[in-house]
Design a protein around this motif. Structure first.
Motif, short mmCIF file in Angstrom:
data_model
loop_
_atom_site.label_atom_id
_atom_site.label_comp_id
_atom_site.label_asym_id
_atom_site.label_seq_id
_atom_site.Cartn_x
_atom_site.Cartn_y
_atom_site.Cartn_z
N MET A 83 0.85 -1.17 0.00
CA MET A 83 0.00 0.00 0.00
C MET A 83 0.91 1.24 0.00
O MET A 83 1.81 1.35 0.81
CB MET A 83 -0.91 -0.01 1.23
CG MET A 83 -1.84 1.17 1.29
SD MET A 83 -2.94 1.19 2.73
CE MET A 83 -4.02 -0.15 2.34
N THR A 84 0.59 2.17 -0.86
CA THR A 84 1.42 3.37 -0.97
C THR A 84 1.04 4.37 0.11
O THR A 84 -0.02 4.26 0.75
CB THR A 84 1.22 4.04 -2.35
OG1 THR A 84 -0.12 4.55 -2.41
CG2 THR A 84 1.48 3.08 -3.49
N ALA A 85 1.90 5.34 0.30
CA ALA A 85 1.63 6.39 1.28
C ALA A 85 0.36 7.15 0.90
O ALA A 85 -0.44 7.54 1.77
CB ALA A 85 2.81 7.34 1.36
N ARG A 86 0.14 7.36 -0.39
CA ARG A 86 -1.05 8.07 -0.85
C ARG A 86 -2.32 7.27 -0.50
O ARG A 86 -3.33 7.83 -0.07
CB ARG A 86 -0.96 8.31 -2.35
CG ARG A 86 -2.19 8.96 -2.92
CD ARG A 86 -2.03 9.28 -4.37
NE ARG A 86 -2.01 10.72 -4.45
CZ ARG A 86 -1.52 11.41 -5.41
NH1 ARG A 86 -0.95 10.81 -6.43
NH2 ARG A 86 -1.58 12.72 -5.41
N GLN A 87 -2.29 5.95 -0.67
CA GLN A 87 -3.44 5.11 -0.34
C GLN A 87 -3.72 5.12 1.16
O GLN A 87 -4.87 5.18 1.59
CB GLN A 87 -3.21 3.68 -0.82
CG GLN A 87 -3.27 3.53 -2.33
CD GLN A 87 -2.81 2.15 -2.78
OE1 GLN A 87 -1.88 1.58 -2.20
NE2 GLN A 87 -3.44 1.63 -3.83
N ARG A 88 -2.65 5.05 1.97
CA ARG A 88 -2.83 5.10 3.43
C ARG A 88 -3.44 6.43 3.85
O ARG A 88 -4.33 6.48 4.70
CB ARG A 88 -1.50 4.87 4.14
CG ARG A 88 -1.05 3.41 4.10
CD ARG A 88 0.09 3.15 5.07
NE ARG A 88 1.27 3.95 4.80
CZ ARG A 88 2.25 3.64 3.96
NH1 ARG A 88 2.20 2.50 3.29
NH2 ARG A 88 3.29 4.43 3.79
N SER A 148 -5.32 8.41 2.01
CA SER A 148 -6.70 8.42 1.54
C SER A 148 -7.61 7.63 2.48
O SER A 148 -8.70 8.09 2.84
CB SER A 148 -6.76 7.83 0.13
OG SER A 148 -8.10 7.73 -0.30
#
Length: 85
Positions: free
Chosen positions: A1-6, A8
């Motif tokens: 999981m990317t930082a952007r997904q976390r 979000s």
């Protein structure tokens, strides 16, 4: 999981909590104590609530299962007992 997904997902969780806290609703509760001033203590899925007003037409008893309404300002009211099965 990317930082952007976390990020979000964290924003979605925070928004969901805020909406729940700012909305009116109702719950099923159990009466834990009754008082002569027209209030009762209740136990809900959210935790205990003290000195909740009740409708005049309802005479509570400890262990009654009741419907309670609440609003975002922290006001609660016991509507009445549920039918026992």
């Amino acid at each position: 999981m990317t930082a952007r997904q976390r990020l979000s997902e964290a924003i979605q969780r925070a928004a969901s909590r805020a909406v729940q806290q700012e909305s009116s609703g109702w719950l099923i509760a159990t009466v834990t104590a009754t008082y002569t001033d027209g209030t009762v203590d209740i136990s809900t899925a959210r935790g205990p609530v003290s000195r909740v007003r009740r409708l005049k037409s309802y005479t509570p008893a400890v262990n009654d299962r009741v419907q309670v309404d609440y609003n975002p300002d922290g006001n609660w009211i016991v509507i009445g007992a549920l039918a026992s099965s």
